[in-house]
Motif scaffolding. Structure first.
Motif, PDB file in Angstrom:
ATOM      1  N   TYR A 195       0.942  -1.305  -0.091  1.00 37.03           N
ATOM      2  CA  TYR A 195      -0.247   0.294  -0.461  1.00 37.03           C
ATOM      3  C   TYR A 195       0.716   1.749  -0.216  1.00 37.03           C
ATOM      4  CZ  TYR A 195      -2.632   3.442   1.357  1.00 37.03           C
ATOM      5  OH  TYR A 195      -3.748   4.842   1.617  1.00 37.03           O
ATOM      6  N   VAL A 196       1.756   1.248   1.102  1.00 36.96           N
ATOM      7  CA  VAL A 196       2.487   2.536   0.363  1.00 36.96           C
ATOM      8  C   VAL A 196       3.119   2.989  -0.362  1.00 36.96           C
ATOM      9  CG1 VAL A 196       5.164   3.324   1.729  1.00 36.96           C
ATOM     10  CG2 VAL A 196       2.970   2.649   3.510  1.00 36.96           C
ATOM     11  N   LEU A 197       4.219   1.645  -0.919  1.00 41.27           N
ATOM     12  CA  LEU A 197       4.549   2.619  -2.046  1.00 41.27           C
ATOM     13  C   LEU A 197       3.526   2.147  -3.510  1.00 41.27           C
ATOM     14  CD1 LEU A 197       7.345   1.350  -4.103  1.00 41.27           C
ATOM     15  CD2 LEU A 197       6.929  -1.215  -4.285  1.00 41.27           C
ATOM     16  N   ASP A 198       2.201   1.570  -3.124  1.00 39.32           N
ATOM     17  CA  ASP A 198       1.894   2.446  -4.017  1.00 39.32           C
ATOM     18  C   ASP A 198       0.717   3.435  -4.168  1.00 39.32           C
ATOM     19  OD1 ASP A 198       1.546  -0.298  -5.454  1.00 39.32           O
ATOM     20  OD2 ASP A 198      -0.257  -0.886  -4.462  1.00 39.32           O
ATOM     21  N   VAL A 199       0.752   3.909  -3.139  1.00 39.97           N
ATOM     22  CA  VAL A 199       1.214   5.725  -2.697  1.00 39.97           C
ATOM     23  C   VAL A 199       2.238   6.384  -3.327  1.00 39.97           C
ATOM     24  CG1 VAL A 199       0.451   7.139  -0.846  1.00 39.97           C
ATOM     25  CG2 VAL A 199      -0.898   4.926  -1.058  1.00 39.97           C
ATOM     26  N   GLN A 200       2.858   5.737  -2.869  1.00 40.68           N
ATOM     27  CA  GLN A 200       4.374   6.291  -3.633  1.00 40.68           C
ATOM     28  C   GLN A 200       4.791   6.360  -5.043  1.00 40.68           C
ATOM     29  OE1 GLN A 200       7.364   4.759  -0.782  1.00 40.68           O
ATOM     30  NE2 GLN A 200       7.212   5.811   0.462  1.00 40.68           N
ATOM     31  N   GLN A 201       4.402   5.648  -5.743  1.00 37.20           N
ATOM     32  CA  GLN A 201       4.507   5.821  -7.371  1.00 37.20           C
ATOM     33  C   GLN A 201       2.745   6.136  -7.619  1.00 37.20           C
ATOM     34  OE1 GLN A 201       5.380   1.569  -8.046  1.00 37.20           O
ATOM     35  NE2 GLN A 201       7.457   1.727  -6.791  1.00 37.20           N
ATOM     36  N   GLY A 202       2.215   6.231  -6.872  1.00 37.50           N
ATOM     37  CA  GLY A 202       0.870   7.247  -7.468  1.00 37.50           C
ATOM     38  C   GLY A 202       0.428   6.398  -8.626  1.00 37.50           C
ATOM     39  N   ARG A 203      -0.084   5.199  -7.646  1.00 46.46           N
ATOM     40  CA  ARG A 203      -1.220   4.084  -8.384  1.00 46.46           C
ATOM     41  C   ARG A 203      -2.246   3.692  -7.572  1.00 46.46           C
ATOM     42  NH1 ARG A 203       3.360  -0.327  -7.435  1.00 46.46           N
ATOM     43  NH2 ARG A 203       4.859  -0.161  -9.838  1.00 46.46           N
ATOM     44  N   PRO A 204      -2.866   3.585  -8.422  1.00 43.60           N
ATOM     45  CA  PRO A 204      -4.198   4.129  -7.795  1.00 43.60           C
ATOM     46  C   PRO A 204      -4.621   2.969  -6.335  1.00 43.60           C
ATOM     47  CG  PRO A 204      -4.588   2.994  -9.656  1.00 43.60           C
ATOM     48  CD  PRO A 204      -3.436   3.319  -9.751  1.00 43.60           C
ATOM     49  N   VAL A 205      -4.918   3.566  -5.537  1.00 48.38           N
ATOM     50  CA  VAL A 205      -5.078   2.085  -4.246  1.00 48.38           C
ATOM     51  C   VAL A 205      -7.102   1.813  -4.090  1.00 48.38           C
ATOM     52  CG1 VAL A 205      -3.649   2.484  -3.237  1.00 48.38           C
ATOM     53  CG2 VAL A 205      -5.357   4.438  -2.584  1.00 48.38           C
ATOM     54  N   ALA A 206      -7.931   2.145  -4.965  1.00 48.64           N
ATOM     55  CA  ALA A 206      -8.969   1.791  -4.864  1.00 48.64           C
ATOM     56  C   ALA A 206      -9.143   0.563  -4.126  1.00 48.64           C
ATOM     57  CB  ALA A 206      -9.838   2.254  -5.691  1.00 48.64           C
ATOM     58  N   GLY A 207      -9.884   0.348  -3.510  1.00 47.43           N
ATOM     59  CA  GLY A 207     -10.925  -0.941  -2.877  1.00 47.43           C
ATOM     60  C   GLY A 207      -9.372  -1.102  -1.849  1.00 47.43           C
ATOM     61  N   PHE A 208      -8.712  -0.332  -1.638  1.00 48.15           N
ATOM     62  CA  PHE A 208      -7.947  -0.552   0.143  1.00 48.15           C
ATOM     63  C   PHE A 208      -8.645  -1.020   1.009  1.00 48.15           C
ATOM     64  CE2 PHE A 208      -4.859   0.242   3.212  1.00 48.15           C
ATOM     65  CZ  PHE A 208      -3.771  -0.977   2.665  1.00 48.15           C
ATOM     66  N   VAL A 209      -9.440  -0.267   0.918  1.00 43.39           N
ATOM     67  CA  VAL A 209     -10.072   0.658   1.784  1.00 43.39           C
ATOM     68  C   VAL A 209     -10.461  -0.772   2.785  1.00 43.39           C
ATOM     69  CG1 VAL A 209     -12.021   1.871   3.455  1.00 43.39           C
ATOM     70  CG2 VAL A 209     -10.184   3.001   2.014  1.00 43.39           C
ATOM     71  N   ASP A 210     -11.662  -1.213   1.771  1.00 48.91           N
ATOM     72  CA  ASP A 210     -11.992  -2.624   2.568  1.00 48.91           C
ATOM     73  C   ASP A 210     -11.317  -3.644   2.692  1.00 48.91           C
ATOM     74  OD1 ASP A 210     -14.722  -1.122   1.816  1.00 48.91           O
ATOM     75  OD2 ASP A 210     -14.753  -2.058  -0.647  1.00 48.91           O
ATOM     76  N   GLN A 211     -10.062  -3.712   1.302  1.00 51.66           N
ATOM     77  CA  GLN A 211      -8.720  -4.872   1.927  1.00 51.66           C
ATOM     78  C   GLN A 211      -8.874  -3.842   3.490  1.00 51.66           C
ATOM     79  OE1 GLN A 211      -6.117  -5.509  -0.871  1.00 51.66           O
ATOM     80  NE2 GLN A 211      -7.481  -5.957  -2.411  1.00 51.66           N
ATOM     81  N   PHE A 212      -8.259  -3.418   4.046  1.00 50.27           N
ATOM     82  CA  PHE A 212      -7.836  -2.899   5.382  1.00 50.27           C
ATOM     83  C   PHE A 212      -8.346  -2.942   6.306  1.00 50.27           C
ATOM     84  CE2 PHE A 212      -7.219   0.664   8.793  1.00 50.27           C
ATOM     85  CZ  PHE A 212      -6.118   0.333   8.633  1.00 50.27           C
ATOM     86  N   LYS A 213      -9.883  -2.994   5.990  1.00 51.38           N
ATOM     87  CA  LYS A 213     -10.868  -3.398   7.001  1.00 51.38           C
ATOM     88  C   LYS A 213     -11.038  -4.616   7.383  1.00 51.38           C
ATOM     89  CE  LYS A 213     -14.453   0.728   6.133  1.00 51.38           C
ATOM     90  NZ  LYS A 213     -15.796   1.058   5.783  1.00 51.38           N
ATOM     91  N   GLU A 214     -10.622  -5.383   6.820  1.00 50.23           N
ATOM     92  CA  GLU A 214     -10.680  -6.833   6.533  1.00 50.23           C
ATOM     93  C   GLU A 214      -9.902  -7.209   7.049  1.00 50.23           C
ATOM     94  OE1 GLU A 214     -11.552  -8.654   2.665  1.00 50.23           O
ATOM     95  OE2 GLU A 214     -13.617  -7.766   2.244  1.00 50.23           O
ATOM     96  N   ILE A 215      -8.646  -7.154   6.986  1.00 51.73           N
ATOM     97  CA  ILE A 215      -7.306  -7.065   7.563  1.00 51.73           C
ATOM     98  C   ILE A 215      -7.339  -6.877   9.078  1.00 51.73           C
ATOM     99  CG2 ILE A 215      -4.724  -6.769   7.541  1.00 51.73           C
ATOM    100  CD1 ILE A 215      -5.015  -6.918   4.860  1.00 51.73           C
ATOM    101  N   VAL A 216      -7.703  -5.855   9.051  1.00 53.14           N
ATOM    102  CA  VAL A 216      -8.051  -5.396  10.606  1.00 53.14           C
ATOM    103  C   VAL A 216      -8.744  -6.159  12.075  1.00 53.14           C
ATOM    104  CG1 VAL A 216      -8.864  -2.934  12.417  1.00 53.14           C
ATOM    105  CG2 VAL A 216      -6.882  -2.440   9.560  1.00 53.14           C
ATOM    106  N   ALA A 217      -9.881  -5.867  10.725  1.00 53.76           N
ATOM    107  CA  ALA A 217     -10.453  -7.244  11.725  1.00 53.76           C
ATOM    108  C   ALA A 217     -10.469  -8.815  11.816  1.00 53.76           C
ATOM    109  CB  ALA A 217     -12.567  -6.762  11.059  1.00 53.76           C
TER     110      ALA A 217
END
Length: 160
Positions: free
Chosen positions: A131-153
């Motif tokens: 995620y951090v690498l994608d953000v730094q390289q300007g890649r779209p991170v759509a959908g990460f929020v849902d993945q993040f919620k699942e991982i956190v849970a």
């Protein structure tokens, strides 16, 4: 003649009602009065419209990396929670002491953080790194929020 008087009364009554309706709809509001009236604003949170911002806490990650026991880390922040994915040196296990040291470093960089969740789970570390690498390289991170919620849970079941 009775029929004519009755239809005449009906026409007058209909015309009167129509003119009242038309004049009521066409009335212009007093805009000057409205402009001087203070407007009260209230934010309304729609159900299901959650704050989905995830921030990368670079400063907190740098502070944590200064600890003797930490090799590498990434910190993601949502609202007042910080989620730390860390790799420890020399195959150390995550202890309460190391966890407290990490939490103190995070809270020192951002006093608004109330909860710090720490994990050395390799899957979490890899996902945070990606995620951090994608953000730094300007890649779209759509959908990460849902993945993040699942991982956190899954990784932090007691997280709020």
């Amino acid at each position: 003649m009775f029929i004519i008087k009755r239809s005449h009364k009906t026409m007058i009554l209909t015309a009167t009602i129509m003119s009242i309706l038309v004049s009521g709809c066409a009335a212009k509001p007093n805009t000057q009065k409205q402009q001087n009236t203070p407007i009260k604003q209230q934010q309304v949170q729609q159900p299901g419209n959650e704050d989905n911002r995830i921030q990368i806490a670079k400063e907190a990650a740098a502070k944590i990396a200064e600890l003797d026991s930490v090799k590498q880390t990434n910190v993601l922040v949502t609202k007042r929670n910080a989620y730390v994915a860390a790799v420890l040196k020399h195959d150390q296990q995550l202890t309460r002491n190391i966890e407290d040291q990490i939490a103190n470093q995070v809270k020192a960089t951002d006093p608004n953080i109330q909860n710090v969740y720490v994990s050395t789970n390799p899957d979490l570390v890899n996902r945070f790194n990606t995620y951090v690498l994608d953000v730094q390289q300007g890649r779209p991170v759509a959908g990460f929020v849902d993945q993040f919620k699942e991982i956190v849970a899954r990784v932090f079941p007691t997280a709020k």
